[in-house]
Design an enzyme around this catalytic site. Structure first.
Site, mmCIF file in Angstrom:
data_model
loop_
_atom_site.group_PDB
_atom_site.id
_atom_site.type_symbol
_atom_site.label_atom_id
_atom_site.label_comp_id
_atom_site.label_asym_id
_atom_site.label_seq_id
_atom_site.Cartn_x
_atom_site.Cartn_y
_atom_site.Cartn_z
ATOM 1 N N ARG A 51 0.854 -1.201 0.000
ATOM 2 C CA ARG A 51 0.000 0.000 0.000
ATOM 3 C C ARG A 51 0.881 1.240 0.000
ATOM 4 O O ARG A 51 0.610 2.241 -0.646
ATOM 5 C CB ARG A 51 -0.955 -0.003 1.207
ATOM 6 C CG ARG A 51 -1.681 1.316 1.380
ATOM 7 C CD ARG A 51 -2.959 1.270 2.208
ATOM 8 N NE ARG A 51 -2.984 0.322 3.294
ATOM 9 C CZ ARG A 51 -2.286 0.445 4.439
ATOM 10 N NH1 ARG A 51 -1.512 1.491 4.633
ATOM 11 N NH2 ARG A 51 -2.372 -0.479 5.365
ATOM 12 N N TYR A 103 -15.238 17.549 -15.961
ATOM 13 C CA TYR A 103 -15.671 16.154 -16.051
ATOM 14 C C TYR A 103 -16.839 15.915 -15.075
ATOM 15 O O TYR A 103 -16.776 16.326 -13.910
ATOM 16 C CB TYR A 103 -14.469 15.258 -15.704
ATOM 17 C CG TYR A 103 -14.794 13.796 -15.690
ATOM 18 C CD1 TYR A 103 -15.090 13.131 -16.871
ATOM 19 C CD2 TYR A 103 -14.807 13.087 -14.506
ATOM 20 C CE1 TYR A 103 -15.390 11.787 -16.863
ATOM 21 C CE2 TYR A 103 -15.101 11.732 -14.488
ATOM 22 C CZ TYR A 103 -15.399 11.092 -15.674
ATOM 23 O OH TYR A 103 -15.698 9.763 -15.655
ATOM 24 N N ASP A 176 -6.434 18.962 -14.174
ATOM 25 C CA ASP A 176 -6.813 17.661 -14.719
ATOM 26 C C ASP A 176 -6.343 17.658 -16.174
ATOM 27 O O ASP A 176 -6.912 18.339 -17.025
ATOM 28 C CB ASP A 176 -8.334 17.489 -14.607
ATOM 29 C CG ASP A 176 -8.818 16.145 -15.163
ATOM 30 O OD1 ASP A 176 -8.088 15.536 -15.964
ATOM 31 O OD2 ASP A 176 -9.937 15.722 -14.811
ATOM 32 N N LYS A 201 -7.913 6.682 -19.851
ATOM 33 C CA LYS A 201 -8.202 7.196 -21.181
ATOM 34 C C LYS A 201 -6.984 6.946 -22.097
ATOM 35 O O LYS A 201 -6.579 5.826 -22.251
ATOM 36 C CB LYS A 201 -8.598 8.662 -21.077
ATOM 37 C CG LYS A 201 -9.647 8.932 -19.971
ATOM 38 C CD LYS A 201 -10.976 8.228 -20.198
ATOM 39 C CE LYS A 201 -11.832 8.187 -18.947
ATOM 40 N NZ LYS A 201 -12.117 9.466 -18.334
HETATM 41 C C1 LIG Z 1 -12.447 9.822 -17.035
HETATM 42 C C2 LIG Z 1 -12.053 11.121 -16.461
HETATM 43 C C3 LIG Z 1 -11.873 11.281 -15.084
HETATM 44 C C4 LIG Z 1 -12.120 10.162 -14.100
HETATM 45 O O1 LIG Z 1 -11.267 9.107 -14.265
HETATM 46 P P1 LIG Z 1 -11.615 7.570 -13.929
HETATM 47 O O2 LIG Z 1 -10.373 6.866 -14.275
HETATM 48 O O3 LIG Z 1 -12.795 7.191 -14.785
HETATM 49 O O4 LIG Z 1 -11.971 7.518 -12.480
HETATM 50 C C5 LIG Z 1 -11.471 12.516 -14.632
HETATM 51 N N1 LIG Z 1 -11.278 13.560 -15.469
HETATM 52 C C6 LIG Z 1 -11.467 13.446 -16.799
HETATM 53 C C7 LIG Z 1 -11.248 14.635 -17.671
HETATM 54 C C8 LIG Z 1 -11.855 12.236 -17.342
HETATM 55 O O5 LIG Z 1 -12.051 12.124 -18.666
#
Ligand SMILES: *Cc1c(COP(=O)(O)O)cnc(C)c1O
Length: 386
Positions: A51, A103, A176, A201
């Site tokens: 962890r 998001y 982000d 992604k």
């Molecule tokens: C998909 C996404 C998230 C969240 O990520 P997960 O891996 O699905 O938890 C956050 N920000 C953006 C811009 C995203 O496309």
């Protein structure tokens, strides 16, 4: 040539020196071990308990830290787990300024969960308006949360200018960076304190891995995030860490093909009579095209458009597609299509979506790496039915 001066294609293969030092294996081993034998009483090695730290996860963290121009990275079980860890840095009752039109899952985390559990008050501000952002920051504001390009409107915001405003007013600046990827832009170099990614992604890129990561460049923040990561425990598994390392090897190649497909599709959509508006930061018609050219090394891999039609037309269009999958997701090698109002942004109230600029006629494409002529032909035959 210094390491950071290497080209993206090279960096994707070599960042983080992930060759296994024990065996020379060019791909790091997957270490499933949860714990590590101490050499003697009171003698700790680099690893004690997974962890806290795990060799496969550490290889991924070194790789992404280098790609982002940071010093430390912390990998989590999903993008949302990574975002959630950032919010753990804030005292209860903090005020947050966040990108309007972020998001949907982040909106849900801030506004539904942390408002209730942590007393977070979030103002969602149009971050293309620098004066509005400055005016929204109050004495108890602790965090400026940016996203660029914004999902799904693809607005691009000036990270360097916003980070300067945040720092002038003493707030933590987080970006982000999921839609740009580390190859598209490096927010730490533009002044941000923390970069967050959903690795689910384009970084993973094969729609087979859920993961998130935070990257920092400063020791104090690194120590705080190490504490949060170990204390709350939402860390990425060794197998997922390996899959992400594997995915990143081809990130530059995939992005080139994603981007050229985006351009081809966006230009085709621009000419279609049933399309009202097309958004792609690479198009001259995009409101922040000049900023995108200055700030980004590529324009990302999402195209958003508005159709001249209602929800029934959207349904017919979607159901007629043969190559594009109707899917909640982005960034895979296969092309996907989504309807933000009923899919990714469904947890919002209609008036919240209106405020964020997400009408029912909005469609989001995540073109894969197939041949663009096939993708356009698929859209063409589906459009012919509405
Ligand atoms: C998909 C996404 C998230 C969240 O990520 P997960 O891996 O699905 O938890 C956050 N920000 C953006 C811009 C995203 O496309």
């Amino acid at each position: 040539m210094s390491k950071s001066a290497k080209h993206p294609e090279t960096q994707c293969i070599h960042a983080g020196d992930t060759i296994d030092p024990l065996t020379g294996a060019v791909m790091p081993a997957i270490y499933p071990s949860s714990t590590y034998k101490q050499e003697a009483f009171g003698v700790w090695g680099d690893y004690a308990y997974s962890r806290n730290a795990n060799p496969t996860r550490a290889a991924l963290e070194r790789c992404v830290a280098e790609l982002e121009g940071g010093t430390n990275a912390f990998a989590f079980a999903s993008g949302m787990a990574a975002s959630s860890a950032v919010l753990e840095l804030l005292p209860a009752g903090s005020h947050v300024v966040a990108s309007r039109g972020m998001y949907g899952g982040s909106f849900r985390l801030f506004n539904r969960v942390r408002r209730h559990s942590q007393g977070l008050e979030t103002d969602f501000v149009d971050c293309s308006d620098l004066a509005a952002v400055e005016a929204a920051i109050k004495p108890d504001t602790k965090l400026l949360w940016l996203e660029s390009p914004v999902n799904p409107t693809l607005q691009v915001v000036d990270i360097e200018a916003l980070a300067a405003i945040g720092h002038k007013l003493g707030v933590l600046v987080v970006v982000d960076n999921t839609f740009a990827t580390p190859l598209g832009q490096q927010p730490l170099l533009l002044g941000a304190d923390i970069v967050m990614h959903s690795c689910t992604k384009w970084m993973g890129g094969h729609s087979d891995t859920l993961g998130g990561i935070l990257v920092v460049k400063e020791e104090k923040l690194a120590a705080e995030l190490q504490l949060v990561s170990n204390a709350t425990g939402g860390v990425l598994s060794p197998f997922e860490s390996y899959l992400l390392l594997r995915g990143i090897k081809t990130l530059a190649l995939r992005l080139n093909q994603h981007q050229s497909n985006c351009f081809a599709i966006a230009r085709w959509l621009e000419k279609h009579p049933r399309v009202q508006e097309v958004r792609y930061p690479g198009l001259e018609s995009h409101p922040q095209h000049e900023l995108a050219k200055r700030q980004m090394n590529h324009f990302g891999a999402v195209v958003t458009f508005l159709i001249d039609g209602n929800k029934d037309d959207v349904a017919i269009l979607f159901n007629s597609l043969e190559i594009f999958s109707i899917a909640e997701g982005l960034g895979g090698v296969e092309s996907m299509i989504g309807h933000p109002p009923t899919m990714s942004h469904n947890s919002m109230l209609p008036e919240e979506r209106k405020f964020l600029g997400i009408p029912d006629s909005m469609i989001r494409l995540s073109p894969g790496i197939e041949n663009s002529n096939d993708l356009i032909a698929d859209l063409e035959q589906a459009f012919a039915r509405i």
